[in-house]
Design a protein around this motif. Structure first.
Motif, PDB file in Angstrom:
ATOM      1  N   MET A 100     -41.012  11.685  21.961  1.00 22.87           N
ATOM      2  CA  MET A 100     -39.952  11.950  21.004  1.00 22.87           C
ATOM      3  C   MET A 100     -38.884  10.896  21.240  1.00 22.87           C
ATOM      4  SD  MET A 100     -39.361  15.951  21.452  1.00 22.87           S
ATOM      5  CE  MET A 100     -40.713  17.056  21.655  1.00 22.87           C
ATOM      6  N   MET A 101     -37.989  10.769  20.282  1.00 18.03           N
ATOM      7  CA  MET A 101     -36.870   9.860  20.493  1.00 18.03           C
ATOM      8  C   MET A 101     -35.957  10.465  21.558  1.00 18.03           C
ATOM      9  SD  MET A 101     -36.074   8.341  16.762  1.00 18.03           S
ATOM     10  CE  MET A 101     -36.028   9.845  15.831  1.00 18.03           C
ATOM     11  N   PRO A 102     -35.182   9.659  22.246  1.00 18.58           N
ATOM     12  CA  PRO A 102     -34.331  10.174  23.329  1.00 18.58           C
ATOM     13  C   PRO A 102     -33.453  11.349  22.911  1.00 18.58           C
ATOM     14  CG  PRO A 102     -34.305   7.790  23.338  1.00 18.58           C
ATOM     15  CD  PRO A 102     -35.083   8.207  22.126  1.00 18.58           C
ATOM     16  N   LEU A 103     -32.898  11.307  21.710  1.00 17.22           N
ATOM     17  CA  LEU A 103     -32.029  12.398  21.263  1.00 17.22           C
ATOM     18  C   LEU A 103     -32.775  13.724  21.259  1.00 17.22           C
ATOM     19  CD1 LEU A 103     -29.351  13.419  20.054  1.00 17.22           C
ATOM     20  CD2 LEU A 103     -30.315  12.910  17.812  1.00 17.22           C
ATOM     21  N   GLU A 104     -34.015  13.728  20.778  1.00 13.80           N
ATOM     22  CA  GLU A 104     -34.789  14.957  20.723  1.00 13.80           C
ATOM     23  C   GLU A 104     -35.232  15.412  22.114  1.00 13.80           C
ATOM     24  OE1 GLU A 104     -35.262  12.448  18.364  1.00 13.80           O
ATOM     25  OE2 GLU A 104     -34.125  13.608  16.918  1.00 13.80           O
ATOM     26  N   SER A 105     -35.299  14.482  23.058  1.00 11.51           N
ATOM     27  CA  SER A 105     -35.647  14.840  24.433  1.00 11.51           C
ATOM     28  C   SER A 105     -34.496  15.544  25.128  1.00 11.51           C
ATOM     29  CB  SER A 105     -36.009  13.585  25.234  1.00 11.51           C
ATOM     30  OG  SER A 105     -37.123  12.945  24.670  1.00 11.51           O
ATOM     31  N   ARG A 106     -33.280  15.237  24.742  1.00 10.91           N
ATOM     32  CA  ARG A 106     -32.071  15.791  25.363  1.00 10.91           C
ATOM     33  C   ARG A 106     -31.701  17.076  24.627  1.00 10.91           C
ATOM     34  NH1 ARG A 106     -29.813  10.134  24.168  1.00 10.91           N
ATOM     35  NH2 ARG A 106     -30.884   8.922  25.758  1.00 10.91           N
ATOM     36  N   ARG A 107     -32.397  18.153  24.997  1.00 13.11           N
ATOM     37  CA  ARG A 107     -32.214  19.379  24.214  1.00 13.11           C
ATOM     38  C   ARG A 107     -32.396  20.624  25.069  1.00 13.11           C
ATOM     39  NH1 ARG A 107     -37.612  18.129  23.768  1.00 13.11           N
ATOM     40  NH2 ARG A 107     -39.050  19.883  23.614  1.00 13.11           N
ATOM     41  N   VAL A 108     -31.972  21.738  24.480  1.00  9.75           N
ATOM     42  CA  VAL A 108     -32.293  23.067  24.983  1.00  9.75           C
ATOM     43  C   VAL A 108     -32.881  23.826  23.814  1.00  9.75           C
ATOM     44  CG1 VAL A 108     -31.314  25.279  25.717  1.00  9.75           C
ATOM     45  CG2 VAL A 108     -30.612  23.191  26.860  1.00  9.75           C
ATOM     46  N   GLU A 109     -33.968  24.519  24.062  1.00  7.75           N
ATOM     47  CA  GLU A 109     -34.564  25.383  23.044  1.00  7.75           C
ATOM     48  C   GLU A 109     -34.275  26.828  23.411  1.00  7.75           C
ATOM     49  OE1 GLU A 109     -38.700  24.496  22.625  1.00  7.75           O
ATOM     50  OE2 GLU A 109     -38.312  22.397  22.102  1.00  7.75           O
ATOM     51  N   ILE A 110     -33.775  27.562  22.433  1.00  8.09           N
ATOM     52  CA  ILE A 110     -33.540  28.997  22.590  1.00  8.09           C
ATOM     53  C   ILE A 110     -34.655  29.673  21.787  1.00  8.09           C
ATOM     54  CG2 ILE A 110     -31.955  30.913  22.238  1.00  8.09           C
ATOM     55  CD1 ILE A 110     -29.715  28.728  21.976  1.00  8.09           C
ATOM     56  N   VAL A 111     -35.548  30.348  22.473  1.00  9.69           N
ATOM     57  CA  VAL A 111     -36.702  30.977  21.822  1.00  9.69           C
ATOM     58  C   VAL A 111     -36.481  32.482  21.836  1.00  9.69           C
ATOM     59  CG1 VAL A 111     -39.207  31.169  21.762  1.00  9.69           C
ATOM     60  CG2 VAL A 111     -38.144  29.089  22.674  1.00  9.69           C
ATOM     61  N   LEU A 112     -36.392  33.073  20.658  1.00  9.85           N
ATOM     62  CA  LEU A 112     -36.184  34.516  20.526  1.00  9.85           C
ATOM     63  C   LEU A 112     -37.521  35.203  20.404  1.00  9.85           C
ATOM     64  CD1 LEU A 112     -33.270  34.449  17.929  1.00  9.85           C
ATOM     65  CD2 LEU A 112     -33.124  34.524  20.414  1.00  9.85           C
ATOM     66  N   GLY A 113     -37.718  36.258  21.181  1.00  5.29           N
ATOM     67  CA  GLY A 113     -38.945  37.027  21.112  1.00  5.29           C
ATOM     68  C   GLY A 113     -40.039  36.535  22.015  1.00  5.29           C
ATOM     69  N   ALA A 114     -39.723  35.578  22.874  1.00  9.38           N
ATOM     70  CA  ALA A 114     -40.738  35.021  23.771  1.00  9.38           C
ATOM     71  C   ALA A 114     -40.464  35.482  25.185  1.00  9.38           C
ATOM     72  CB  ALA A 114     -40.708  33.500  23.718  1.00  9.38           C
ATOM     73  N   PRO A 115     -41.363  36.258  25.753  1.00 10.55           N
ATOM     74  CA  PRO A 115     -41.159  36.653  27.148  1.00 10.55           C
ATOM     75  C   PRO A 115     -41.258  35.441  28.057  1.00 10.55           C
ATOM     76  CG  PRO A 115     -43.341  37.281  26.415  1.00 10.55           C
ATOM     77  CD  PRO A 115     -42.622  36.732  25.202  1.00 10.55           C
ATOM     78  N   ALA A 116     -40.641  35.553  29.210  1.00  7.55           N
ATOM     79  CA  ALA A 116     -40.727  34.472  30.200  1.00  7.55           C
ATOM     80  C   ALA A 116     -42.167  34.319  30.633  1.00  7.55           C
ATOM     81  CB  ALA A 116     -39.838  34.792  31.402  1.00  7.55           C
ATOM     82  N   PRO A 117     -42.640  33.082  30.804  1.00  4.08           N
ATOM     83  CA  PRO A 117     -44.020  32.880  31.239  1.00  4.08           C
ATOM     84  C   PRO A 117     -44.217  33.433  32.655  1.00  4.08           C
ATOM     85  CG  PRO A 117     -42.828  30.799  31.172  1.00  4.08           C
ATOM     86  CD  PRO A 117     -41.920  31.849  30.620  1.00  4.08           C
ATOM     87  N   ALA A 118     -45.403  33.938  32.908  1.00  7.10           N
ATOM     88  CA  ALA A 118     -45.716  34.461  34.260  1.00  7.10           C
ATOM     89  C   ALA A 118     -45.737  33.317  35.251  1.00  7.10           C
ATOM     90  CB  ALA A 118     -47.078  35.159  34.235  1.00  7.10           C
ATOM     91  N   ARG A 119     -45.259  33.578  36.437  1.00  9.80           N
ATOM     92  CA  ARG A 119     -45.224  32.517  37.470  1.00  9.80           C
ATOM     93  C   ARG A 119     -46.284  32.743  38.477  1.00  9.80           C
ATOM     94  NH1 ARG A 119     -40.383  29.187  37.349  1.00  9.80           N
ATOM     95  NH2 ARG A 119     -39.255  29.916  35.574  1.00  9.80           N
TER      96      ARG A 119
END
Length: 136
Positions: A117-136
């Motif tokens: 991705m372009m650098p701007l798109e790499s510098r991000r935070v995604e807020i995902v609603l309805g997604a449980p935390a992945p199992a560790r």
């Protein structure tokens, strides 16, 4: 060189539903917050995105909220891992300040992503609603 914020807005539909590092794919509603280089500060546009995500999260108290931070690969892996964590924590704190219960929020710093991705798109935070935390 900074790219105009409009370029970041054009990338929003491309990021929703895209494959994430680690192979997981997102089909949940995604709110994307962009950052300037070497920064974890929330500007006005970022605050508006977080406020919208907070409103939607509050509208359905059953939705878990996952906050994933990313950085571009410049500056070294350890530095960018810390920067992606700081970005994600700032967004999570803003969600908490706006009334989203801390128990519903999981934070996942993802660190640097390749320049696919372009650098701007790499510098991000995604807020995902309805997604449980992945199992560790």
């Amino acid at each position: 060189m900074r790219r105009p914020f409009l370029l970041g807005l054009l990338a929003l539909p491309l990021l929703a539903g895209c494959a994430m590092p680690g192979g997981e794919a997102s089909q949940e509603p995604v709110h994307v917050v962009f950052f300037t280089e070497d920064s974890a500060a929330l500007d006005e546009a970022a605050q508006a995105v977080v406020a919208d995500a907070a409103r939607k999260a509050q509208a359905d108290a059953s939705l878990p909220v996952r906050v994933m931070g990313f950085a571009d690969p410049d500056g070294g892996r350890a530095y960018n891992r810390a920067l992606s964590a700081a970005r994600a924590e700032h967004v999570a704190n803003s969600l908490r300040d706006q009334g989203v219960p801390a128990a519903r929020i999981s934070v996942a710093p993802r660190g640097p992503v390749p320049f696919e991705m372009m650098p701007l798109e790499s510098r991000r935070v995604e807020i995902v609603l309805g997604a449980p935390a992945p199992a560790r």
